[in-house]
Write a protein that holds these residues in place. Structure first.
Motif, PDB file in Angstrom:
ATOM      1  N   THR A 151       7.156  -4.118  -3.303  1.00 59.25           N
ATOM      2  CA  THR A 151       7.139  -3.339  -2.075  1.00 59.25           C
ATOM      3  C   THR A 151       6.123  -2.210  -2.216  1.00 59.25           C
ATOM      4  O   THR A 151       5.711  -1.870  -3.328  1.00 59.25           O
ATOM      5  N   LEU A 152       5.745  -1.624  -1.068  1.00 57.21           N
ATOM      6  CA  LEU A 152       4.789  -0.514  -1.084  1.00 57.21           C
ATOM      7  C   LEU A 152       5.551   0.754  -1.454  1.00 57.21           C
ATOM      8  O   LEU A 152       5.790   1.628  -0.637  1.00 57.21           O
ATOM      9  N   ASP A 153       5.931   0.843  -2.724  1.00 61.58           N
ATOM     10  CA  ASP A 153       6.794   1.904  -3.222  1.00 61.58           C
ATOM     11  C   ASP A 153       5.965   2.986  -3.904  1.00 61.58           C
ATOM     12  O   ASP A 153       5.370   2.732  -4.964  1.00 61.58           O
ATOM     13  N   PRO A 154       5.906   4.210  -3.356  1.00 54.44           N
ATOM     14  CA  PRO A 154       5.169   5.284  -4.033  1.00 54.44           C
ATOM     15  C   PRO A 154       5.737   5.606  -5.404  1.00 54.44           C
ATOM     16  O   PRO A 154       5.079   6.257  -6.216  1.00 54.44           O
ATOM     17  N   GLY A 155       6.975   5.144  -5.670  1.00 54.95           N
ATOM     18  CA  GLY A 155       7.564   5.382  -6.979  1.00 54.95           C
ATOM     19  C   GLY A 155       6.787   4.732  -8.109  1.00 54.95           C
ATOM     20  O   GLY A 155       6.950   5.119  -9.277  1.00 54.95           O
ATOM     21  N   LEU A 210      -3.715   5.199   8.573  1.00 59.42           N
ATOM     22  CA  LEU A 210      -2.496   4.547   9.069  1.00 59.42           C
ATOM     23  C   LEU A 210      -2.644   3.029   9.049  1.00 59.42           C
ATOM     24  O   LEU A 210      -1.701   2.303   8.690  1.00 59.42           O
ATOM     25  N   ILE A 211      -3.812   2.530   9.426  1.00 63.62           N
ATOM     26  CA  ILE A 211      -4.026   1.077   9.464  1.00 63.62           C
ATOM     27  C   ILE A 211      -3.990   0.489   8.054  1.00 63.62           C
ATOM     28  O   ILE A 211      -3.360  -0.554   7.812  1.00 63.62           O
ATOM     29  N   LEU A 236      -1.339  -2.355   6.710  1.00 63.41           N
ATOM     30  CA  LEU A 236      -1.741  -3.630   6.107  1.00 63.41           C
ATOM     31  C   LEU A 236      -1.232  -3.750   4.682  1.00 63.41           C
ATOM     32  O   LEU A 236      -0.827  -4.831   4.244  1.00 63.41           O
ATOM     33  N   GLY A 237      -1.222  -2.648   3.945  1.00 62.07           N
ATOM     34  CA  GLY A 237      -0.717  -2.679   2.582  1.00 62.07           C
ATOM     35  C   GLY A 237       0.762  -2.995   2.521  1.00 62.07           C
ATOM     36  O   GLY A 237       1.229  -3.630   1.564  1.00 62.07           O
ATOM     37  N   PHE A 238       1.531  -2.584   3.538  1.00 57.21           N
ATOM     38  CA  PHE A 238       2.968  -2.870   3.586  1.00 57.21           C
ATOM     39  C   PHE A 238       3.229  -4.372   3.578  1.00 57.21           C
ATOM     40  O   PHE A 238       4.200  -4.849   2.970  1.00 57.21           O
ATOM     41  N   PHE A 239       2.365  -5.144   4.248  1.00 56.36           N
ATOM     42  CA  PHE A 239       2.521  -6.592   4.279  1.00 56.36           C
ATOM     43  C   PHE A 239       1.816  -7.263   3.090  1.00 56.36           C
ATOM     44  O   PHE A 239       2.313  -8.247   2.539  1.00 56.36           O
ATOM     45  N   ALA A 240       0.666  -6.737   2.684  1.00 51.86           N
ATOM     46  CA  ALA A 240      -0.106  -7.356   1.607  1.00 51.86           C
ATOM     47  C   ALA A 240       0.608  -7.272   0.267  1.00 51.86           C
ATOM     48  O   ALA A 240       0.362  -8.092  -0.620  1.00 51.86           O
ATOM     49  N   VAL A 299      -6.450  -9.004  -2.324  1.00 55.32           N
ATOM     50  CA  VAL A 299      -6.180  -8.384  -1.025  1.00 55.32           C
ATOM     51  C   VAL A 299      -5.857  -6.903  -1.189  1.00 55.32           C
ATOM     52  O   VAL A 299      -6.404  -6.047  -0.477  1.00 55.32           O
ATOM     53  N   LEU A 300      -4.976  -6.585  -2.129  1.00 51.37           N
ATOM     54  CA  LEU A 300      -4.618  -5.186  -2.350  1.00 51.37           C
ATOM     55  C   LEU A 300      -5.811  -4.390  -2.877  1.00 51.37           C
ATOM     56  O   LEU A 300      -5.997  -3.223  -2.530  1.00 51.37           O
TER      57      LEU A 300
END
Length: 326
Positions: free
Chosen positions: A24-28, A131-132, A136-140, A151-152
């Motif tokens: 997941t796009l986890d800042p942790g 924001l964009i 996109l990173g949330f899905f990638a 992709v990332l």
């Protein structure tokens, strides 16, 4: 700057490959990576490279600076061969040589000049881009393996490109107060942090070369175009062909390097080194000079598909048994 970024790529990739996989796009993830001393060293090198790049962007066009950032991949590859015994085919060695020639052509073609200021529409566009890229990173982040790494890494490159666009006019500030009070400074920080998170996730899913090459390829072109169209970047008279050729050779070499990138060997169940650094070693973690038991096998940590040069201690893990149901 090139050397600093190359060392940073290597150190950060080692730390990322030894950290528990995130889906997941986890800042942790950044917090966990900051628990590794080797990652902190990499961040230090990257901060040094960032300030050197900021000084360079004060007078040099973005097509030169951003392409030079890509050359850090060559330093990473050379250090990987020397320190971690990475195996580079002859084709990749030729690509590294082409990378050097491409950068040389850009240096000859670039004409130093201060940047034009970025207007309000440009600043709003950088906010929308942030924001964009995050969306996109949330899905990638759900893409696994080498494709996820590419992709990332590309999204990370777009983030760093936006940071470079904001940094070019920011570097032309006439005073400390103007520098600190400029919204461009905080756009540079926001884009850099988000891009750094995406790069860490990319390095977990594939090789260092794949992640960094995708980052550099996606970051160089938009920054170069914006610099030439909006920020007043210049090419020496009569050397437009050399600038174009050098840019294409540099980017082509970086993109071609992804073909030879091997995925890093790791599993989702690999222990997190941050936890190991914080806790004392268990008795089973002590180096043993006894012969392994019949139902155990030695395991060595692997970085970028190769065992590190250092002779690290082995650990004994129970082998999977077909009859035990484990």
């Amino acid at each position: 700057m090139i050397v600093a970024y190359g060392v940073a790529n290597l150190l950060q990739s080692i730390a990322a490959s030894r950290t528990t996989m995130h889906h997941t796009l986890d800042p942790g993830l950044l917090v966990r990576l900051l628990g590794h001393r080797i990652y902190l060293y990499g961040i230090g090198c990257q901060v040094l490279g960032f300030f050197l790049a900021l000084v360079a962007r004060r007078d040099l066009p973005l097509f030169l600076v951003q392409a030079s950032v890509a050359a850090g991949l060559g330093v990473t590859a050379v250090l990987g061969v020397v320190v971690l015994k990475w195996q580079l085919p002859k084709s990749e060695i030729l690509l590294l040589a082409a990378l050097v020639l491409g950068i040389g052509g850009l240096v000859m073609a670039a004409e130093p000049a201060p940047s034009r200021p970025l207007d309000l529409i440009g600043k709003i566009s950088l906010v929308l881009a942030l924001l964009i890229i995050a969306g996109l990173g949330f899905f990638a982040v759900r893409i696994k393996g080498a494709p996820g790494s590419v992709v990332l890494g590309a999204l990370s490159g777009l983030g760093f490109a936006c940071a470079a666009v904001a940094a070019r006019p920011l570097a032309s500030s006439h005073s400390i107060f103007e520098f600190v009070s400029s919204p461009l400074l905080y756009l540079v920080i926001a884009h850099s942090l988000s891009a750094q998170l995406l790069l860490g996730l990319a390095m977990q899913r594939g090789s260092t070369n794949a992640a960094v090459a995708a980052m550099d390829a996606a970051g160089a072109v938009p920054a170069a175009v914006v610099g030439l169209l909006l920020l007043g970047d210049r090419i020496r008279p009569g050397l437009t062909w050399l600038a174009a050729l050098g840019f294409l050779v540099t980017l082509g070499s970086v993109i071609a390097l992804t073909r030879y990138a091997e995925p890093q060997a790791r599993t989702d169940s690999a222990p997190d080194l941050a936890a190991e650094d914080a806790a004392p070693a268990a008795p089973s973690d002590v180096v043993s000079h006894r012969r392994p038991a019949a139902n155990t096998r030695p395991v060595r940590p692997v970085v970028n598909g190769h065992t590190p040069l250092m002779d690290l201690p082995t650990r004994e893990y129970p082998a999977l048994s077909e009859t035990s149901g484990r």
